[in-house]
Design an enzyme around this catalytic site. Structure first.
Site, PDB file in Angstrom:
ATOM      1  N   TYR A  23      20.966  15.598 -13.634  1.00 30.32           N
ATOM      2  CA  TYR A  23      20.235  14.844 -12.294  1.00 30.32           C
ATOM      3  C   TYR A  23      20.795  13.162 -11.284  1.00 30.32           C
ATOM      4  O   TYR A  23      20.821  13.311 -10.876  1.00 30.32           O
ATOM      5  CB  TYR A  23      18.872  15.119 -12.015  1.00 30.32           C
ATOM      6  CG  TYR A  23      18.680  16.630 -12.346  1.00 30.32           C
ATOM      7  CD1 TYR A  23      19.291  17.757 -11.011  1.00 30.32           C
ATOM      8  CD2 TYR A  23      17.919  17.085 -13.410  1.00 30.32           C
ATOM      9  CE1 TYR A  23      18.918  18.979 -11.312  1.00 30.32           C
ATOM     10  CE2 TYR A  23      17.602  18.868 -13.869  1.00 30.32           C
ATOM     11  CZ  TYR A  23      17.895  19.616 -12.317  1.00 30.32           C
ATOM     12  OH  TYR A  23      18.100  20.616 -12.472  1.00 30.32           O
ATOM     13  N   HIS A  66      21.784  21.832  -3.624  1.00 27.43           N
ATOM     14  CA  HIS A  66      21.563  21.609  -5.350  1.00 27.43           C
ATOM     15  C   HIS A  66      21.780  20.051  -5.848  1.00 27.43           C
ATOM     16  O   HIS A  66      23.305  19.636  -4.803  1.00 27.43           O
ATOM     17  CB  HIS A  66      21.685  22.472  -6.200  1.00 27.43           C
ATOM     18  CG  HIS A  66      20.971  23.761  -5.454  1.00 27.43           C
ATOM     19  ND1 HIS A  66      19.412  23.795  -5.966  1.00 27.43           N
ATOM     20  CD2 HIS A  66      21.487  24.956  -5.008  1.00 27.43           C
ATOM     21  CE1 HIS A  66      19.293  25.181  -5.491  1.00 27.43           C
ATOM     22  NE2 HIS A  66      19.970  25.878  -4.732  1.00 27.43           N
TER      23      HIS A  66
HETATM   24  C1  DQA Z   1      18.374  21.811  -8.458  1.00 23.59           C
HETATM   25  C2  DQA Z   1      19.268  23.077  -9.641  1.00 23.59           C
HETATM   26  C3  DQA Z   1      18.171  24.209  -9.619  1.00 23.59           C
HETATM   27  O1  DQA Z   1      18.657  25.243 -10.845  1.00 23.59           O
HETATM   28  C4  DQA Z   1      16.795  23.884 -11.481  1.00 23.59           C
HETATM   29  O2  DQA Z   1      15.613  24.338 -11.084  1.00 23.59           O
HETATM   30  C5  DQA Z   1      16.060  22.620 -10.264  1.00 23.59           C
HETATM   31  C6  DQA Z   1      17.132  21.390  -9.431  1.00 23.59           C
HETATM   32  C7  DQA Z   1      19.369  20.951  -7.673  1.00 23.59           C
HETATM   33  O3  DQA Z   1      18.871  20.262  -7.269  1.00 23.59           O
HETATM   34  O4  DQA Z   1      20.224  20.822  -8.733  1.00 23.59           O
HETATM   35  O5  DQA Z   1      15.153  21.933 -10.157  1.00 23.59           O
HETATM   36  O6  DQA Z   1      17.712  23.126  -7.433  1.00 23.59           O
END
Ligand code: DQA
Length: 169
Positions: A50, A127
């Site tokens: 992330y 995402h």
């Molecule tokens: C997310 C991707 C999702 O699979 C994950 O559960 C998240 C973050 C992203 O921003 O990449 O919490 O939404």
């Protein structure tokens, strides 16, 4: 004849004009940026996936990018599904465009999907990570059928792109 040097009766300086929007200027469009479960931990949460941008930095980026686009951006995050559903109802009732990162709810929450389905303005699903290049369960979104569009895998820039699209109407 001598000049009249009597001061005018009222020497009060004229009042400063009250700052107002230029006539005809549109009020900034309100946009909600809604972040789901675990996203408040950005910066320390799995940085290899992330990134190292903290939630606070992401929120600041959204507000400043939004201001540059003529948007009034409010950024929220919750770990409570009920609270998220309430915010989506609020957006639907006020016709507020939304940038939504539903986080893990993306993959299984029919409650969040049903709330998104009630939208009355554009809603862009975002995402940070490329969910299609990860575990199989992340490749399916129950939200996407009800969203205007989806951006995945572009990190915080994905939020800015979503705001740019909302600003374009
Ligand atoms: C997310 C991707 C999702 O699979 C994950 O559960 C998240 C973050 C992203 O921003 O990449 O919490 O939404």
């Amino acid at each position: 004849m001598a000049a009249d040097l009597t001061p005018p009766a009222d020497l009060t300086p004229p009042a400063e004009p009250t700052p107002t929007a230029a006539p005809g200027a549109a009020a900034p469009t309100a946009v909600l940026v809604l972040n789901g479960v675990n996203l408040g931990r950005l910066g320390t949460r799995e940085p290899g996936i992330y990134g190292t941008t903290s939630y606070q930095q992401l929120a600041d980026l959204c507000r400043s990018a939004g201001a540059g686009l003529g948007l009034e951006v409010e950024v929220r995050q919750t770990d409570s599904e009920a609270e998220m559903v309430g915010w989506l109802h609020e957006a639907a009732d006020r016709r507020t465009p939304v940038v939504l990162n539903p986080a893990a709810w993306t993959h299984y929450s029919i409650a969040v999907a049903d709330a998104v389905a009630q939208r009355t303005a554009d809603l862009i699903e975002v995402h940070l990570s490329n969910v299609h290049a990860r575990e199989d369960f992340r490749r399916h979104s129950v939200i996407t059928p009800y969203a205007t569009g989806v951006i995945a895998g572009l990190g915080p820039q994905g939020y800015v792109l979503a705001l740019t699209r909302l600003a374009a109407g």
